[in-house]
Design an enzyme around this catalytic site. Structure first.
Site, PDB file in Angstrom:
ATOM      1  N   HIS A   1      -6.947  -5.502  -2.256  1.00  0.00           N
ATOM      2  CA  HIS A   1      -5.797  -4.677  -1.890  1.00  0.00           C
ATOM      3  C   HIS A   1      -4.863  -5.346  -0.887  1.00  0.00           C
ATOM      4  O   HIS A   1      -3.650  -5.323  -1.053  1.00  0.00           O
ATOM      5  CB  HIS A   1      -6.304  -3.354  -1.311  1.00  0.00           C
TER       6      HIS A   1
ATOM      7  N   SER B   1       0.826  -1.206   0.000  1.00  0.00           N
ATOM      8  CA  SER B   1       0.000   0.000   0.000  1.00  0.00           C
ATOM      9  C   SER B   1       0.868   1.268   0.000  1.00  0.00           C
ATOM     10  O   SER B   1       1.789   1.374  -0.798  1.00  0.00           O
ATOM     11  CB  SER B   1      -0.972  -0.032   1.180  1.00  0.00           C
TER      12      SER B   1
ATOM     13  N   ASP C   1      -8.183  -4.401  -6.919  1.00  0.00           N
ATOM     14  CA  ASP C   1      -7.849  -3.491  -5.818  1.00  0.00           C
ATOM     15  C   ASP C   1      -8.795  -2.286  -5.878  1.00  0.00           C
ATOM     16  O   ASP C   1      -8.813  -1.552  -6.856  1.00  0.00           O
ATOM     17  CB  ASP C   1      -6.393  -3.032  -5.975  1.00  0.00           C
TER      18      ASP C   1
END
Length: 423
Positions: free
Chosen positions: A362, A233, A328
């Site tokens: 994600h 991330s 995602d």
């Protein structure tokens, strides 16, 4: 409980978090229909559970490696389905297992197929450890560096990895401890919100990561000349900047990050080197569940006014592994990989490889933890949809975890025997 029914976890009821187990039931009636259940409580006290219905074979046996579930949390043959399909009893909760000291304890049980839960016929407890036997855990408070160092047993030398898993709200040890259990010296660090660090930050300094890398390279058992960096991330863009601006980084794993510096300005030696790419809150999409979808909220890194935020990834001297999830919903990770690959090729670089996963969301983590569809996002201040379909996401985590270890072993070479921690 019925004494003749046996629920077995093979090869052992104790294993590492990232290891598969075989779940088998014996002693049932021929063709008996039963419900298998799994239940666990995370370190925040949130309960996660799953269930699946099976039909025993003619010998009264159920084997999750062989037999399909025909209803419940998943259908089909899914040997580890009871683990990855566990859901929180409350909305928008992510499975929290930050400390490596306590195992992920899962209660498996088999029940008669009745209305409600049905009578329990047998149960077994699976202790899924985050840290292998002999792996040392050392809290680090040296200079500015705050984190935890994990070192495999044995003399080494071992390859070294800097884990940028979490950058606020505490320190996550899970991935670092598991990598150390697989033969790497791993330092996981916090950037803020941990120990005596500030609760919040307004800027990021590369000097901090440089200090962490130097600390890691000084460790006695470290044999690799350079270090590896692993991210996820927001820390993906930090890992790219570390690889692009600092020396001594031989292998970088970027997982569902961005190709530009996001959220905070980036400094090195007291000079600002990259401004932040910011979010447009008006592009956050609300959903009926109460969670929001933020995939399109980050400003376009290729727009003329944002090009100063792009990380000069072509400056990276080490190898790069880009891992992206095609579903995602936090942001468009796959598109950012395309931007980086095009930029690297334009500069004549071939020091990269990429893998993308259809149907994955994600939060790609070490495998066999509960899939998380949505949870609170610190920056947004609301629950965010992470994307992905549970079965595809779980398969992606298994593949990615093996790929990451192979990548680091290939590009963080060191002399001497390497050992593998066993539980």
């Amino acid at each position: 409980m019925t004494s003749q029914v046996r629920l077995r976890l093979l090869p052992s009821a104790r294993c590492l978090f990232d290891e598969p187990i075989q779940v088998k039931v014996a002693g049932l009636k021929s063709k008996q229909v039963v419900t298998m259940r799994a239940r666990s409580t995370d370190e925040k006290g949130v309960v996660f559970s799953s269930s699946a219905t099976y039909r025993a074979d003619g010998n009264g046996e159920v084997d999750l490696e062989r037999d399909p579930s025909f209803s419940g949390s998943y259908v089909g043959v899914e040997p580890m389905g009871l683990l990855w399909s566990m859901k929180a009893e409350a909305l928008h909760k992510r499975f929290q297992k930050m400390s490596s000291l306590n195992p992920h304890v899962v209660k498996f049980s088999v029940h008669e197929e009745e209305e409600g839960e049905g009578r329990m016929l047998a149960e077994a407890t699976n202790e899924r450890f985050l840290i292998g036997d002999g792996v040392s855990r050392l809290p680090v408070k040296e200079g500015n560096v705050r984190g935890v160092l994990f070192t495999p047993p044995g003399e080494g030398p071992f390859p070294a990895v800097l884990d940028l898993y979490t950058l606020g709200g505490g320190l996550s040890e899970k991935r670092a401890a598991l990598l150390a259990s697989r033969g790497f010296v791993v330092l996981t660090i916090a950037l803020y919100g941990h120990d005596d660090m500030p609760k919040n930050i307004r800027e990021v300094h590369l000097d901090y990561f440089e200090e962490a890398i130097e600390f890691l390279k000084r460790q006695d058992k470290v044999g690799s000349k350079g270090v590896g960096v692993i991210s996820l991330s927001k820390s993906g863009d930090l890992a790219l900047s570390v690889a692009s601006y600092l020396s001594g980084v031989d292998a970088t794993v970027w997982i569902n990050g961005c190709c530009a510096n996001t959220a905070f300005p980036l400094y090195y030696k007291k000079s600002k080197i990259l401004p932040p790419l910011m979010f447009d809150i008006s592009k956050i999409i609300p959903t009926e569940s109460g969670a929001v979808m933020g995939k399109y909220a980050l400003n376009n890194p290729l727009a003329e006014e944002n090009k100063d935020c792009l990380i000069p990834v072509e400056q990276a001297k080490g190898r790069l592994l880009f891992v992206s999830s095609e579903d995602d919903l936090n942001w468009d990770s796959k598109a950012y990989v395309d931007v980086m690959v095009e930029r690297l090729r334009r500069h004549g670089k071939d020091n990269f490889e990429s893998v993308s996963y259809p149907g994955a969301g994600h939060y790609l983590e070490p495998p066999y933890g509960p899939y998380c569809p949505s949870s609170l996002h610190g920056l947004v201040g609301k629950p965010l949809l992470w994307g992905g379909e549970p079965r595809s996401h779980a398969a992606a985590e298994v593949h990615m975890w093996k790929k990451v270890q192979e990548f680091f072993r290939a590009h963080l070479r060191c002399d001497g025997a390497q050992t593998k921690a066993k539980l």
